[in-house]
Every structure is written in structure tokens, then in C-alpha cells.
Scaffold this motif. Structure first.
Motif, PDB file in Angstrom:
ATOM      1  N   ASP A 256       0.794  -1.250   0.062  1.00  0.00           N
ATOM      2  CA  ASP A 256       0.062  -0.045   0.104  1.00  0.00           C
ATOM      3  C   ASP A 256       0.608   1.414   0.091  1.00  0.00           C
ATOM      4  N   LEU A 257       2.285   1.043   0.480  1.00  0.00           N
ATOM      5  CA  LEU A 257       3.046   2.333   0.618  1.00  0.00           C
ATOM      6  C   LEU A 257       3.867   2.620  -0.691  1.00  0.00           C
ATOM      7  N   LYS A 258       3.726   1.664  -1.564  1.00  0.00           N
ATOM      8  CA  LYS A 258       4.680   1.834  -2.921  1.00  0.00           C
ATOM      9  C   LYS A 258       4.718   3.101  -3.316  1.00  0.00           C
ATOM     10  N   GLY A 259       5.866   3.628  -3.687  1.00  0.00           N
ATOM     11  CA  GLY A 259       5.813   4.975  -4.491  1.00  0.00           C
ATOM     12  C   GLY A 259       6.172   6.029  -3.303  1.00  0.00           C
ATOM     13  N   LEU A 260       5.598   5.886  -2.000  1.00  0.00           N
ATOM     14  CA  LEU A 260       6.122   6.907  -1.049  1.00  0.00           C
ATOM     15  C   LEU A 260       7.486   6.894  -0.736  1.00  0.00           C
ATOM     16  N   VAL A 261       7.988   8.253  -0.729  1.00  0.00           N
ATOM     17  CA  VAL A 261       9.409   8.323  -0.382  1.00  0.00           C
ATOM     18  C   VAL A 261       9.566   7.914   1.037  1.00  0.00           C
ATOM     19  N   GLY A 262      10.831   7.196   1.347  1.00  0.00           N
ATOM     20  CA  GLY A 262      11.143   7.066   2.826  1.00  0.00           C
ATOM     21  C   GLY A 262      11.100   5.346   2.978  1.00  0.00           C
ATOM     22  N   THR A 263      11.861   5.075   4.049  1.00  0.00           N
ATOM     23  CA  THR A 263      11.806   3.489   4.595  1.00  0.00           C
ATOM     24  C   THR A 263      10.621   3.373   5.349  1.00  0.00           C
ATOM     25  N   LEU A 264      10.368   2.173   5.732  1.00  0.00           N
ATOM     26  CA  LEU A 264       8.939   1.736   6.584  1.00  0.00           C
ATOM     27  C   LEU A 264       9.317   2.443   7.976  1.00  0.00           C
ATOM     28  N   PRO A 265      10.424   2.308   8.594  1.00  0.00           N
ATOM     29  CA  PRO A 265      10.457   2.692   9.655  1.00  0.00           C
ATOM     30  C   PRO A 265      10.276   4.486   9.735  1.00  0.00           C
ATOM     31  N   GLU A 266      10.896   4.895   8.633  1.00  0.00           N
ATOM     32  CA  GLU A 266      10.531   6.460   8.605  1.00  0.00           C
ATOM     33  C   GLU A 266       9.150   6.904   8.452  1.00  0.00           C
ATOM     34  N   ILE A 267       8.348   6.030   7.587  1.00  0.00           N
ATOM     35  CA  ILE A 267       6.939   6.272   7.626  1.00  0.00           C
ATOM     36  C   ILE A 267       6.317   6.235   8.733  1.00  0.00           C
ATOM     37  N   ALA A 268       6.578   5.109   9.337  1.00  0.00           N
ATOM     38  CA  ALA A 268       5.925   4.682  10.816  1.00  0.00           C
ATOM     39  C   ALA A 268       6.369   5.859  11.811  1.00  0.00           C
ATOM     40  N   VAL A 288      23.917   4.025  15.403  1.00  0.00           N
ATOM     41  CA  VAL A 288      24.152   5.393  14.933  1.00  0.00           C
ATOM     42  C   VAL A 288      23.138   5.438  13.723  1.00  0.00           C
ATOM     43  N   ARG A 289      23.253   4.451  12.793  1.00  0.00           N
ATOM     44  CA  ARG A 289      22.531   4.737  11.467  1.00  0.00           C
ATOM     45  C   ARG A 289      21.041   4.769  11.658  1.00  0.00           C
ATOM     46  N   ASN A 290      20.428   4.128  12.558  1.00  0.00           N
ATOM     47  CA  ASN A 290      19.204   4.081  13.038  1.00  0.00           C
ATOM     48  C   ASN A 290      18.899   5.591  13.729  1.00  0.00           C
ATOM     49  N   VAL A 291      19.863   6.223  14.385  1.00  0.00           N
ATOM     50  CA  VAL A 291      19.513   7.656  15.025  1.00  0.00           C
ATOM     51  C   VAL A 291      19.331   8.466  13.717  1.00  0.00           C
ATOM     52  N   GLU A 292      20.140   8.246  12.884  1.00  0.00           N
ATOM     53  CA  GLU A 292      20.357   9.458  11.655  1.00  0.00           C
ATOM     54  C   GLU A 292      19.041   9.075  10.767  1.00  0.00           C
ATOM     55  N   SER A 293      18.466   8.066  10.746  1.00  0.00           N
ATOM     56  CA  SER A 293      17.420   7.807   9.989  1.00  0.00           C
ATOM     57  C   SER A 293      16.171   8.274  10.721  1.00  0.00           C
ATOM     58  N   ASN A 294      16.093   8.156  11.906  1.00  0.00           N
ATOM     59  CA  ASN A 294      14.972   8.352  12.667  1.00  0.00           C
ATOM     60  C   ASN A 294      14.926   9.986  12.825  1.00  0.00           C
ATOM     61  N   CYS A 295      15.981  10.593  13.491  1.00  0.00           N
ATOM     62  CA  CYS A 295      16.034  12.214  13.547  1.00  0.00           C
ATOM     63  C   CYS A 295      15.743  12.656  12.349  1.00  0.00           C
ATOM     64  N   GLY A 296      16.005  12.139  11.255  1.00  0.00           N
ATOM     65  CA  GLY A 296      15.783  12.697   9.895  1.00  0.00           C
ATOM     66  C   GLY A 296      14.376  13.052   9.562  1.00  0.00           C
ATOM     67  N   VAL A 297      13.288  12.170   9.924  1.00  0.00           N
ATOM     68  CA  VAL A 297      11.927  12.343   9.871  1.00  0.00           C
ATOM     69  C   VAL A 297      11.285  13.415  10.212  1.00  0.00           C
ATOM     70  N   SER A 298      11.987  14.190  11.306  1.00  0.00           N
ATOM     71  CA  SER A 298      11.128  15.408  11.947  1.00  0.00           C
ATOM     72  C   SER A 298      11.169  16.398  10.771  1.00  0.00           C
ATOM     73  N   ARG A 300      10.765  16.072   7.621  1.00  0.00           N
ATOM     74  CA  ARG A 300       9.931  15.805   6.685  1.00  0.00           C
ATOM     75  C   ARG A 300       8.387  16.175   6.847  1.00  0.00           C
ATOM     76  N   GLY A 301       8.163  16.361   7.948  1.00  0.00           N
ATOM     77  CA  GLY A 301       6.719  16.845   8.567  1.00  0.00           C
ATOM     78  C   GLY A 301       5.809  15.708   8.521  1.00  0.00           C
ATOM     79  N   PRO A 302       4.308  15.917   8.459  1.00  0.00           N
ATOM     80  CA  PRO A 302       3.416  15.120   8.778  1.00  0.00           C
ATOM     81  C   PRO A 302       3.192  14.467   7.409  1.00  0.00           C
ATOM     82  N   LEU A 303       2.411  13.134   7.473  1.00  0.00           N
ATOM     83  CA  LEU A 303       2.015  12.672   6.134  1.00  0.00           C
ATOM     84  C   LEU A 303       0.710  13.231   5.801  1.00  0.00           C
ATOM     85  N   ASP A 304       0.404  13.239   4.521  1.00  0.00           N
ATOM     86  CA  ASP A 304      -0.744  13.697   3.979  1.00  0.00           C
ATOM     87  C   ASP A 304      -1.977  12.806   4.329  1.00  0.00           C
TER      88      ASP A 304
END
Ligand SMILES: NC(=O)c1ccc[n+]([C@@H]2O[C@H](COP(=O)([O-])OP(=O)(O)OC[C@H]3O[C@@H](n4cnc5c(N)ncnc54)[C@H](OP(=O)(O)O)[C@@H]3O)[C@@H](O)[C@H]2O)c1
Length: 322
Positions: A256-268, A288-298, A300-304
């Protein structure tokens, strides 16, 4: 990193906070203290200013690690911890006596032990690690929180709600005596949206969204073959045919998320931050890599609204903690 008001506490907390259960070790294996320390430092560099730990995590080990890194943080970092239930029963058994779980002197002594572990004079937030609505009218926890605030040992007080039971906090929020609640909120458990979040917004109570990745399901890394050390929490959580159930639910979600930018944890994580009642989402992240990915989501703002409507259909009523 963006910041949100933490209810009425006066604190501005980072949208992504640090869930510090995993770094306590014991129930979460496969990490090292060195990597946890690096992950915490990286999180601070990326603007994270809120940590959720607990006296029970690794029997104080998580708190001690946090206490070790705090002095070298580049700015002010807010620390929340929790008083473990005295009878060591998670979640609280309905109808259990507060005398067995949170007597006054015990709340005070656990707070003092946490302060020593963290090497702090005051906690920004102290939470009760389990909750039973039968305790709402009881005096012990109220007096303990009030006296700890007066003594300058805690700045704010809250509760961590039992797994998948968001409505058990509605009454205590109504008392006006707690500053925050911590609740399971993720793509699979969206029930806090029904009653808890509207009540928290109405009463200006801060909300910490815990277990945003469903203990790893929503990272997409749980396979049917995944295995964990026998005494690890996840070997219990994902036991039996549960991994197969997760794989099935996650496959539908990813389709269902196909085409949406970002990994599953980022969308979650963005899912959690899309609700205005949430003050901070607190993923566990030892790498560290999870911290970098997770902190980056802020940023990108809310999902539409269309994506959120799609995600509504992926709510999954389960309780793997039993
Ligand atoms: N009763 C309570 O009060 C209670 C109960 C549970 C949790 N909590 C709090 O909530 C926090 C979060 O819950 P949790 O840590 O149990 O579970 P979680 O955040 O749902 O999931 C943590 C798992 O996701 C992995 N992960 C994190 N970011 C990732 C990414 N970007 N890509 C791939 N994998 C990623 C972590 O890996 P690594 O660890 O290897 O980085 C870890 O295995 C806890 O740390 C704790 O502070 C409170």
C-alpha cells in the motif's frame, strides 16, 4: 529537528526523542555500550533533546549510560525516567493494591536512586511505569509527586499507560494532576486517537508515543526465520507463529505504501508525528545509522491525509505482550 510543546510543562521537546530501553541491555541483546554511547551523541548532534529511560531498564544500566553522556551533550537534554512497580508486575494487574505497587516512600526512594544513576539534581519528568485506573483517587502517588516537586527533585510527573489500554488514563488526565502520558501508538495500534488524544489535547497533557516501530515489526526486518537470544524480550514478543503474522501484515502495508518516499520505519515515525496530540515519538535506537534515519523524519513533516487514510486500514488488534 523540530520541537513541540510538552503539554503544559513549559518544555519544548524534540519531535524525535530517545527510547532508552534497548541500551539497558539484558532484555535487549546484540548491542554494546560503546555503540549506545555513540548513538546518543549522534542523536544530540542531530538536535534530539529528550530521553526516555527507566530505573528498570537493565537494572539502572540505561540510566547510568545516559548519566555518562549527558555532561558532553552540546545543549540542554531533558530526561524522563520511571518508577518500576514495587511488585515487579508489568503490566499492572487490574485491581492490584497501590500499597503493593507504588507506596509513597517507594516512589521517593526510587526517584532518589534514579537521580544518583543519572548524576542529576532533578528529573525533568518522573513517570509511574504501570497504571491502574483504580488508583486515580488514591493519595500516595499524588503526595509523592507533589513532595518531590516541592523538594526540587522532579519538574514534571506522568504515567506510562499499560500496553494497549489507552482509555485507562482518561480519568487520571481529568484530575489535572499529571503532566504527561506515555502510550503505545503506531500504525498497528491507532486506538489512542479515539479518546486519549482528544482528552490530552483538551487538558494540555504531553504525550509520548512509545513503541512506534512495534518492537521491530514496523522496521520491516522481522522475517519468519528471525531468531533472538532465548532470554531476550523479542524471543517472547515474536514467539510461535507471530513472526509469520507480522510478515503478512507488513507485506500488505508495504504494498500500500509503494511509491511513497522513505523507508518503512521512517513512515512509521512520521505516522506518529502526524497527530497533533503527540509531543515526541520515542523509538528505541542503539545504532548510529538508526538514529540518523529516525532523527531525519522530523524535517519531513506530517504524512498527508490520503496516506493517513490508507494507514487507518492497517490497524491490527493484537497484544503480543501477553
Ligand atoms: N511500559 C513502558 O513504559 C514502555 C514499554 C516499552 C517501551 N517503552 C519506551 O518506548 C521506547 C521505544 O520502544 P522500544 O524500544 O521497545 O521499541 P520500538 O521503538 O518500537 O522498536 C525498537 C527496535 O527498532 C529498531 N529500529 C529503530 N530505528 C530503526 C530504523 N530506522 N531502521 C531499522 N530498525 C530500527 C531498533 O534497533 P536497534 O535498537 O538495534 O537500533 C529496535 O530493534 C523504549 O525504548 C522505551 O523508552 C516504554
Amino acid at each position: 529537528m523540530h520541537y513541540r510543546k510538552f503539554g503544559g510543562t513549559g518544555l519544548d521537546v524534540s519531535e524525535v526523542g530517545y527510547g532508552a530501553w534497548g541500551i539497558g541491555g539484558k532484555q535487549w541483546q546484540g548491542g554494546t555500550d560503546d555503540e549506545s554511547v555513540r548513538a546518543l551523541h549522534r542523536a544530540f548532534e542531530l538536535g534530539l533533546n529528550f530521553i526516555d529511560t527507566a530505573l528498570a531498564y537493565g537494572d539502572g544500566h540505561s540510566e547510568r549510560l545516559v548519566g555518562q553522556v549527558l555532561p558532553s551533550a552540546p545543549g540542554r537534554v531533558y530526561v524522563a525516567t520511571k518508577v518500576p512497580p514495587k511488585n515487579r508486575v508489568w503490566p499492572a494487574t487490574p485491581g492490584s493494591s497501590i500499597d503493593d505497587v507504588f507506596p509513597y516512600a517507594y516512589i521517593v526512594s526510587c526517584t532518589e536512586e534514579s537521580l544518583r544513576n543519572l548524576k542529576l539534581e532533578a528529573l525533568d519528568l518522573q513517570q509511574l511505569h504501570v497504571w491502574d485506573p483504580g488508583w486515580t483517587a488514591r493519595d500516595e502517588w499524588k503526595r509523592a509527586f507533589e513532595d518531590l516537586k516541592k523538594a526540587g527533585k522532579i519538574r514534571a510527573a506522568g504515567i506510562s499507560i499499560n500496553d494497549h489500554q489507552p482509555t485507562t488514563a482518561l480519568e487520571v488526565i481529568g484530575t489535572g494532576l499529571i503532566d504527561s502520558v506515555q502510550v503505545i501508538y503506531n500504525i498497528f495500534d491507532q486506538t489512542p486517537e479515539q479518546q486519549l488524544f482528544p482528552r490530552a489535547l483538551e487538558r494540555n497533557v504531553g504525550v509520548l508515543a512509545r513503541v512506534p516501530l512495534d518492537e521491530g515489526s514496523l522496521t520491516g526486518t522481522i522475517t519468519k526465520e528471525a531468531s533472538f537470544a532465548g532470554d531476550e524480550f523479542r524471543s517472547f514478543y515474536f514467539r510461535g507463529d507471530r513472526k509469520a503474522q507480522v510478515v503478512e501484515h507488513v507485506a500488505k502495508l508495504q504494498k500500500d505504501l509503494k511509491g511513497l518516499v522513505g523507508t518503512l520505519p521512517e513512515i512509521a515515525l512520521r505516522f506518529c508525528l502526524s497527530h497533533p496530540a503527540v509531543s515526541s515519538v520515542i523509538p528505541g535506537m542503539r545504532r548510529v545509522r538508526n538514529v540518523e534515519s529516525n532523527c531525519g523524519v522530523s524535517d519531513r513533516g506530517p504524512l498527508d491525509a490520503a496516506v493517513l487514510a490508507k494507514l487507518k486500514t492497517h490497524a491490527w488488534n493484537k497484544n503480543f505482550y501477553c
